[in-house]
Scaffold this active site. Sequence first.
Site, PDB file in Angstrom:
ATOM      1  N   ARG A   1      43.172 -10.158   6.059  1.00  0.00           N
ATOM      2  CA  ARG A   1      44.187  -9.266   6.645  1.00  0.00           C
ATOM      3  C   ARG A   1      44.151  -9.235   8.168  1.00  0.00           C
ATOM      4  O   ARG A   1      45.162  -8.962   8.803  1.00  0.00           O
ATOM      5  CB  ARG A   1      44.000  -7.841   6.113  1.00  0.00           C
ATOM      6  CG  ARG A   1      44.430  -7.684   4.660  1.00  0.00           C
ATOM      7  CD  ARG A   1      43.987  -6.361   4.118  1.00  0.00           C
ATOM      8  NE  ARG A   1      42.542  -6.204   4.294  1.00  0.00           N
ATOM      9  CZ  ARG A   1      41.840  -5.139   3.924  1.00  0.00           C
ATOM     10  NH1 ARG A   1      42.444  -4.117   3.358  1.00  0.00           N
ATOM     11  NH2 ARG A   1      40.542  -5.086   4.112  1.00  0.00           N
TER      12      ARG A   1
ATOM     13  N   ASP B   1      47.774  -9.813   3.444  1.00  0.00           N
ATOM     14  CA  ASP B   1      47.158  -8.894   2.483  1.00  0.00           C
ATOM     15  C   ASP B   1      47.352  -9.526   1.113  1.00  0.00           C
ATOM     16  O   ASP B   1      48.497  -9.770   0.698  1.00  0.00           O
ATOM     17  CB  ASP B   1      47.825  -7.507   2.559  1.00  0.00           C
ATOM     18  CG  ASP B   1      47.131  -6.509   1.641  1.00  0.00           C
ATOM     19  OD1 ASP B   1      46.593  -6.932   0.578  1.00  0.00           O
ATOM     20  OD2 ASP B   1      47.098  -5.318   1.972  1.00  0.00           O
TER      21      ASP B   1
ATOM     22  N   LYS C   1      31.287 -14.961  -7.312  1.00  0.00           N
ATOM     23  CA  LYS C   1      30.870 -13.902  -8.214  1.00  0.00           C
ATOM     24  C   LYS C   1      31.106 -12.545  -7.527  1.00  0.00           C
ATOM     25  O   LYS C   1      31.232 -12.529  -6.296  1.00  0.00           O
ATOM     26  CB  LYS C   1      29.406 -14.080  -8.606  1.00  0.00           C
ATOM     27  CG  LYS C   1      28.422 -13.735  -7.481  1.00  0.00           C
ATOM     28  CD  LYS C   1      27.067 -13.327  -8.004  1.00  0.00           C
ATOM     29  CE  LYS C   1      26.370 -12.495  -6.977  1.00  0.00           C
ATOM     30  NZ  LYS C   1      25.116 -11.946  -7.270  1.00  0.00           N
TER      31      LYS C   1
ATOM     32  N   LYS D   1      21.404 -24.903  -5.330  1.00  0.00           N
ATOM     33  CA  LYS D   1      20.096 -25.037  -4.677  1.00  0.00           C
ATOM     34  C   LYS D   1      19.412 -26.322  -5.149  1.00  0.00           C
ATOM     35  O   LYS D   1      19.415 -26.638  -6.336  1.00  0.00           O
ATOM     36  CB  LYS D   1      19.195 -23.834  -5.031  1.00  0.00           C
ATOM     37  CG  LYS D   1      19.608 -22.549  -4.343  1.00  0.00           C
ATOM     38  CD  LYS D   1      18.712 -21.414  -4.806  1.00  0.00           C
ATOM     39  CE  LYS D   1      19.163 -20.082  -4.280  1.00  0.00           C
ATOM     40  NZ  LYS D   1      18.813 -19.828  -2.889  1.00  0.00           N
TER      41      LYS D   1
ATOM     42  N   GLU E   1      13.193  -9.442  -4.307  1.00  0.00           N
ATOM     43  CA  GLU E   1      13.749  -9.269  -2.957  1.00  0.00           C
ATOM     44  C   GLU E   1      12.974  -8.167  -2.248  1.00  0.00           C
ATOM     45  O   GLU E   1      12.527  -7.210  -2.896  1.00  0.00           O
ATOM     46  CB  GLU E   1      15.208  -8.823  -3.027  1.00  0.00           C
ATOM     47  CG  GLU E   1      16.147  -9.794  -3.703  1.00  0.00           C
ATOM     48  CD  GLU E   1      17.582  -9.279  -3.667  1.00  0.00           C
ATOM     49  OE1 GLU E   1      18.382  -9.811  -2.911  1.00  0.00           O
ATOM     50  OE2 GLU E   1      17.884  -8.311  -4.396  1.00  0.00           O
TER      51      GLU E   1
ATOM     52  N   HIS F   1      22.555 -15.492 -12.006  1.00  0.00           N
ATOM     53  CA  HIS F   1      21.534 -16.431 -11.515  1.00  0.00           C
ATOM     54  C   HIS F   1      20.384 -16.617 -12.510  1.00  0.00           C
ATOM     55  O   HIS F   1      19.963 -17.730 -12.796  1.00  0.00           O
ATOM     56  CB  HIS F   1      20.937 -15.949 -10.188  1.00  0.00           C
ATOM     57  CG  HIS F   1      21.966 -15.599  -9.158  1.00  0.00           C
ATOM     58  ND1 HIS F   1      23.068 -16.378  -8.929  1.00  0.00           N
ATOM     59  CD2 HIS F   1      22.055 -14.560  -8.297  1.00  0.00           C
ATOM     60  CE1 HIS F   1      23.794 -15.837  -7.954  1.00  0.00           C
ATOM     61  NE2 HIS F   1      23.201 -14.733  -7.558  1.00  0.00           N
TER      62      HIS F   1
ATOM     63  N   LYS G   1      14.718  -5.037  -6.128  1.00  0.00           N
ATOM     64  CA  LYS G   1      14.809  -4.857  -4.674  1.00  0.00           C
ATOM     65  C   LYS G   1      13.583  -4.091  -4.205  1.00  0.00           C
ATOM     66  O   LYS G   1      12.982  -3.342  -4.971  1.00  0.00           O
ATOM     67  CB  LYS G   1      16.070  -4.071  -4.322  1.00  0.00           C
ATOM     68  CG  LYS G   1      17.348  -4.869  -4.549  1.00  0.00           C
ATOM     69  CD  LYS G   1      18.533  -4.148  -3.950  1.00  0.00           C
ATOM     70  CE  LYS G   1      19.778  -5.011  -4.017  1.00  0.00           C
ATOM     71  NZ  LYS G   1      19.674  -6.214  -3.178  1.00  0.00           N
TER      72      LYS G   1
HETATM   73  P1  NAP Z   1      33.178  -8.949   2.836  1.00  0.00           P
HETATM   74  O1  NAP Z   1      32.315  -9.184   4.018  1.00  0.00           O
HETATM   75  O2  NAP Z   1      33.534  -7.554   2.450  1.00  0.00           O
HETATM   76  O3  NAP Z   1      34.533  -9.765   3.109  1.00  0.00           O
HETATM   77  C1  NAP Z   1      35.665  -9.597   2.326  1.00  0.00           C
HETATM   78  C2  NAP Z   1      36.758 -10.512   2.830  1.00  0.00           C
HETATM   79  O4  NAP Z   1      37.939 -10.218   2.103  1.00  0.00           O
HETATM   80  C3  NAP Z   1      37.089 -10.298   4.302  1.00  0.00           C
HETATM   81  O5  NAP Z   1      37.468 -11.515   4.876  1.00  0.00           O
HETATM   82  C4  NAP Z   1      38.270  -9.359   4.227  1.00  0.00           C
HETATM   83  O6  NAP Z   1      39.015  -9.519   5.400  1.00  0.00           O
HETATM   84  C5  NAP Z   1      38.983  -9.902   3.012  1.00  0.00           C
HETATM   85  N1  NAP Z   1      39.853  -8.919   2.387  1.00  0.00           N
HETATM   86  C6  NAP Z   1      39.526  -7.673   1.992  1.00  0.00           C
HETATM   87  N2  NAP Z   1      40.599  -7.058   1.472  1.00  0.00           N
HETATM   88  C7  NAP Z   1      41.625  -7.948   1.541  1.00  0.00           C
HETATM   89  C8  NAP Z   1      42.981  -7.913   1.154  1.00  0.00           C
HETATM   90  N3  NAP Z   1      43.533  -6.835   0.605  1.00  0.00           N
HETATM   91  N4  NAP Z   1      43.726  -9.007   1.363  1.00  0.00           N
HETATM   92  C9  NAP Z   1      43.207 -10.114   1.929  1.00  0.00           C
HETATM   93  N5  NAP Z   1      41.924 -10.229   2.309  1.00  0.00           N
HETATM   94  C10 NAP Z   1      41.148  -9.141   2.120  1.00  0.00           C
HETATM   95  O7  NAP Z   1      32.617  -9.637   1.554  1.00  0.00           O
HETATM   96  P2  NAP Z   1      31.654 -10.915   1.468  1.00  0.00           P
HETATM   97  O8  NAP Z   1      30.259 -10.471   1.562  1.00  0.00           O
HETATM   98  O9  NAP Z   1      32.125 -11.975   2.392  1.00  0.00           O
HETATM   99  O10 NAP Z   1      31.855 -11.377  -0.033  1.00  0.00           O
HETATM  100  C11 NAP Z   1      33.025 -12.011  -0.500  1.00  0.00           C
HETATM  101  C12 NAP Z   1      32.879 -12.245  -2.000  1.00  0.00           C
HETATM  102  O11 NAP Z   1      31.754 -13.073  -2.215  1.00  0.00           O
HETATM  103  C13 NAP Z   1      32.611 -10.959  -2.785  1.00  0.00           C
HETATM  104  O12 NAP Z   1      33.192 -11.067  -4.059  1.00  0.00           O
HETATM  105  C14 NAP Z   1      31.096 -10.937  -2.922  1.00  0.00           C
HETATM  106  O13 NAP Z   1      30.670 -10.231  -4.062  1.00  0.00           O
HETATM  107  C15 NAP Z   1      30.821 -12.419  -3.059  1.00  0.00           C
HETATM  108  N6  NAP Z   1      29.462 -12.780  -2.638  1.00  0.00           N
HETATM  109  C16 NAP Z   1      29.019 -12.501  -1.389  1.00  0.00           C
HETATM  110  C17 NAP Z   1      27.750 -12.878  -1.012  1.00  0.00           C
HETATM  111  C18 NAP Z   1      27.230 -12.616   0.384  1.00  0.00           C
HETATM  112  O14 NAP Z   1      26.106 -13.039   0.659  1.00  0.00           O
HETATM  113  N7  NAP Z   1      27.968 -11.983   1.253  1.00  0.00           N
HETATM  114  C19 NAP Z   1      26.925 -13.543  -1.916  1.00  0.00           C
HETATM  115  C20 NAP Z   1      27.402 -13.836  -3.188  1.00  0.00           C
HETATM  116  C21 NAP Z   1      28.685 -13.448  -3.524  1.00  0.00           C
HETATM  117  P3  NAP Z   1      40.022  -8.430   6.005  1.00  0.00           P
HETATM  118  O15 NAP Z   1      39.316  -7.127   5.986  1.00  0.00           O
HETATM  119  O16 NAP Z   1      40.336  -8.984   7.360  1.00  0.00           O
HETATM  120  O17 NAP Z   1      41.200  -8.453   5.112  1.00  0.00           O
END
Ligand code: NAP
Length: 479
Positions: A46, A87, A142, A176, A210, A234, A328
Amino acid sequence: MSFTADRLLLFGATGDLAQRMLLPSLCALHADKLVPDDLEIVGTARQPFDDAGYRNFAREALEKFMPPERRGSMATFLNRLTYQPLDANDIAGYAALAEKVGQPSQGLAIFLSTAPNLFEPTIAGLTAGGLAGSTTRIGLEKPLGTSLETSREINDAVARAFPEDRTFRIDHYLGKETVQNLLALRFANIMFEPLWNAAHIDHVQITVAETVGLEGRVGFYDGAGALRDMVQNHMLQLLALVAMEPPANFNATAIRDEKVKVLRTLRQVTPDETVTGQYRAGAIGGQPVPGYDEELGKDSDTETFVAIKAHLDNWRWKGVPFYLRTGKRLPERRTEIVVQFRNVPHSIFAGKGAQTVPNQLLISLQPHEDIRLSLMAKVPGLDRDGIRLRSVPLDIAMDDAFAGPTKRIAYERLLLDLIEGDQTLFVRRDEVEAQWEWIDGIRASWAGNGVTPKNYTAGSWGPSAAIALTERGGVTWHE
Ligand code: NAP
């Protein structure tokens, strides 16, 4: 359909995962000329960036999360990036996104790095915008749901636009190196497979420990808990790779067929075969840390620790417990698989006062990638007072054994496989559903028996009941 994508559309392009993993991985693949020369990467979220603004954002992320020696090709990588604000709930906005993506000459790979509640509207938008054609494949992060029912809803929504052979469900553990090495260890060596069964293996332990607490994941984690966050995906994937029958080939169908067969043999656990916990204030590495309820700011029944004694009801593994443990705020960050062999059936050394210790294979994934096989050896000496035996390790430190090849992080591998269309290291729908079915059964048994998490002190190995869980079977957790 086989094609190498020349467009990559990245949803969640401003998120934590994109900054820490996806952009650095893509930049590394670019630096090593592993992605097609004409690959264009379109980011979307967004935030109202234009192309130049997003390139700046990406540069800052790369400077923060990529080691300096890997940033050589950063400038040319950034030229591949463009950005379209959207969005994901705004169906009308997908026309402009499609225009930005343009017409790939080979095909389009889409990666949804967004919360799963956005998957359905995103799929609908992609369909409306004409971005879900036969030369588009989709990668999904995931968590895929919170139960069998919700995962089916997501999978059904995805399946309305993308057939299974163009759907790539990510479990980054499968990317991995050590996890893939498990297949090499089992199936490229003659000595393990004849012993890899209930006749010779006493039990298996899988630990994902962790030291971190909630970090920034407050909203997500409290609705999930350790069982759904770690075990469902996992740890069950690790279990499946340890326990599966030898596949006939190294390809997506053969490997996933064998994994799903194992997952379907998981016996429903009884309440006394699980232990749940939640950390209270304590110390990690000498530093005081708050309890889960303090970090959360309220009371909660979410488990931050779970230990399970699992059984596989099949010929190979009958009677061999698979102990799973994750939590954790445990004392150290450690992911490992321990295969505990049985003792020799008869010790010729017993009469000489020596004890034999059963062999053990330790496959360590984090923090170091090591494989260690413990073997019995004779302690040197003239043995006038009897023979002394000692367990000594046969150690392979993967970093030392393979110092030459570039170390790749999991997402480099997975993004390249998505671009090239290789599904071997992605999770098939029937696997996800078998995983959820077993997890739902555990949750139902907790609910039915009023199980709530026991307290454990941050910096300990979980509630003492977790120790009792293994000790009842004469087993000690590997620590
Ligand atoms: P995050 O930091 O909350 O990022 C979410 C992303 O989605 C941001 O780019 C956000 O950008 C976008 N977004 C949110 N609402 C939106 C909307 N209505 N329309 C379009 N874009 C939208 O989450 P994340 O940690 O990167 O994780 C992303 C996914 O990967 C999640 O499902 C999470 O469970 C999974 N995951 C993450 C990790 C990790 O290490 N971070 C590991 C495994 C899995 P804007 O706010 O600019 O829209």
